[in-house]
Write an enzyme that holds these catalytic residues in place. Structure first.
Site, PDB file in Angstrom:
ATOM      1  N   ARG A 238       0.882  -1.302   0.070  1.00  9.43           N
ATOM      2  CA  ARG A 238      -0.102  -0.073   0.037  1.00  9.43           C
ATOM      3  C   ARG A 238       0.994   1.153  -0.183  1.00  9.43           C
ATOM      4  O   ARG A 238       1.800   1.146   0.579  1.00  9.43           O
ATOM      5  CB  ARG A 238      -0.988   0.026   1.088  1.00  9.43           C
ATOM      6  CG  ARG A 238      -1.992  -0.866   1.140  1.00  9.43           C
ATOM      7  CD  ARG A 238      -2.903  -0.339   0.085  1.00  9.43           C
ATOM      8  NE  ARG A 238      -4.416  -1.124   0.048  1.00  9.43           N
ATOM      9  CZ  ARG A 238      -4.497  -2.057  -0.913  1.00  9.43           C
ATOM     10  NH1 ARG A 238      -3.656  -2.354  -1.729  1.00  9.43           N
ATOM     11  NH2 ARG A 238      -5.653  -2.895  -0.902  1.00  9.43           N
ATOM     12  N   GLU A 267      -2.754   8.166  -3.853  1.00 14.97           N
ATOM     13  CA  GLU A 267      -3.174   7.453  -5.059  1.00 14.97           C
ATOM     14  C   GLU A 267      -4.434   7.995  -5.650  1.00 14.97           C
ATOM     15  O   GLU A 267      -5.266   8.107  -4.601  1.00 14.97           O
ATOM     16  CB  GLU A 267      -2.995   5.856  -5.102  1.00 14.97           C
ATOM     17  CG  GLU A 267      -3.034   5.086  -6.133  1.00 14.97           C
ATOM     18  CD  GLU A 267      -3.001   3.489  -5.984  1.00 14.97           C
ATOM     19  OE1 GLU A 267      -3.548   2.832  -6.274  1.00 14.97           O
ATOM     20  OE2 GLU A 267      -1.920   3.388  -5.255  1.00 14.97           O
ATOM     21  N   HIS A 285      -0.633   0.581 -10.615  1.00 17.43           N
ATOM     22  CA  HIS A 285      -1.416  -0.345  -9.507  1.00 17.43           C
ATOM     23  C   HIS A 285      -1.907  -1.430 -10.449  1.00 17.43           C
ATOM     24  O   HIS A 285      -3.241  -2.046 -10.393  1.00 17.43           O
ATOM     25  CB  HIS A 285      -2.525   0.239  -8.939  1.00 17.43           C
ATOM     26  CG  HIS A 285      -2.881  -0.365  -7.613  1.00 17.43           C
ATOM     27  ND1 HIS A 285      -3.103   0.319  -6.315  1.00 17.43           N
ATOM     28  CD2 HIS A 285      -2.877  -1.611  -7.153  1.00 17.43           C
ATOM     29  CE1 HIS A 285      -3.454  -0.450  -5.450  1.00 17.43           C
ATOM     30  NE2 HIS A 285      -3.074  -1.649  -5.951  1.00 17.43           N
TER      31      HIS A 285
END
Length: 319
Positions: A238, A267, A285
């Site tokens: 993460r 993000e 991602h």
């Protein structure tokens, strides 16, 4: 009558299965995260919701949700730090996730980033695309030879172990790891006492811990300063596990040689300072971005929804 809400477009195989299991399936076609009002409405209007990364079901969302119609949030993804599990539990809402389905795909992306960063692949592709490549010569774009090097993995859960196996068996790498408990990986691997000890020994440091309050900014200037100047850093976990400003500083000063990132602290916003650096690989991602993987995740989430709404314990219950 069961009414469920899918907060993003999903593969057709997943939609077909959902429509076979539930009386009414509503699919939201917007790919942006839900807003707080939409999340509150979803708790009221549906028996089950299939949310995903970015749908911030915080304590605030549940604050006025007394006995909501929604009985389960079947998260699409293994990470669930965007859902306040305790607040959901207090409101009588179960939370599930999709472990296992994401393991190999995420480990593959880790290897992609290790190789791209170490061998300067992103930088090389930009050179070719820009028309700046003058041809091969013996000292052109020399990077780090990965085979036989030492990888340090922070977090030795399913994904960490899958990365370790790929590094050990595929590239003959020495594996060291930092984890709360000892792990038997089936091959020699050393457990480091501290993250700094791991960083000092590793040629490549990979982060594979869960997101959440406990791991927020777990990685920062202390770890980067302990790394070798020839070492590379990879994050497939993460984004907010890493202090992004500290990483930018370490890359910009040459404190570490390079980095490969699939996730970001805020993000989808990626700082201009990070995008301007040549010694970092930036992926959007892509960890689970393969059709069969996304289908497996979606089908697992749908089965979790179905079990919960049929009065059974979902196979991947978190709370």
């Amino acid at each position: 009558m069961s009414r469920v809400y899918l907060t993003r477009p999903l593969p057709e195989a997943v939609l077909t299965r959902a429509r076979a299991l539930f009386d009414e399936v509503e699919v939201r076609h917007d790919t942006a995260p839900l807003k707080i009002g939409q999340m509150r409405a979803a708790l009221t209007l549906y028996d089950g919701v299939l949310p995903t990364l970015g749908d911030m079901f915080s304590a605030e969302v549940f604050r006025d949700a007394e006995s909501p119609r929604c009985k389960v949030l079947a998260n699409f993804g293994v990470g669930y730090n965007h859902i306040d599990v305790a607040a959901a539990r207090a409101a009588g809402v179960m939370v599930t996730n999709t472990p296992g389905a994401v393991t190999d795909a995420t480990a593959d992306i880790a290897m992609t980033l290790i190789l791209m960063s170490a061998r300067r692949a992103g930088e090389g592709e930009r050179l070719v695309r820009a028309g700046g490549w003058a041809g091969w010569h013996p000292t052109q774009m020399l990077g780090l030879h990965v085979t036989g090097k030492t990888v340090g993995i922070i977090g030795m859960g399913r994904i960490g172990q899958a990365i370790a196996r790929r590094c050990h068996f595929g590239f003959g790498m020495n594996v060291i790891y930092y984890n709360r408990s000892e792990k038997d990986l089936g091959f020699d691997a050393d457990r480091a006492e501290t993250m700094q000890d791991l960083a000092a020994k590793a040629d490549i440091v990979v982060v594979a811990v869960p997101g959440g309050v406990e791991t927020h900014h777990l990685i920062g200037a202390d770890l980067f300063s302990a790394m070798k100047p020839t070492a590379h850093f990879v994050n497939i976990a993460r984004g907010d596990i890493v202090d992004e400003a500290a990483l930018i500083a370490a890359l910009g000063s040459g404190q570490i040689a390079g980095a490969g990132l699939d996730v970001y602290e805020h993000e989808p916003k990626v700082p201009d300072a990070l995008r301007a650096l040549e010694n970092v690989v930036l992926l959007p991602h892509l960890g689970t971005a393969a059709l069969e993987v996304r289908e497996a995740m979606g089908l697992m989430a749908v089965e979790n929804l179905s079990a919960a709404l049929n009065g059974e314990t979902p196979p991947n219950l978190i709370s």
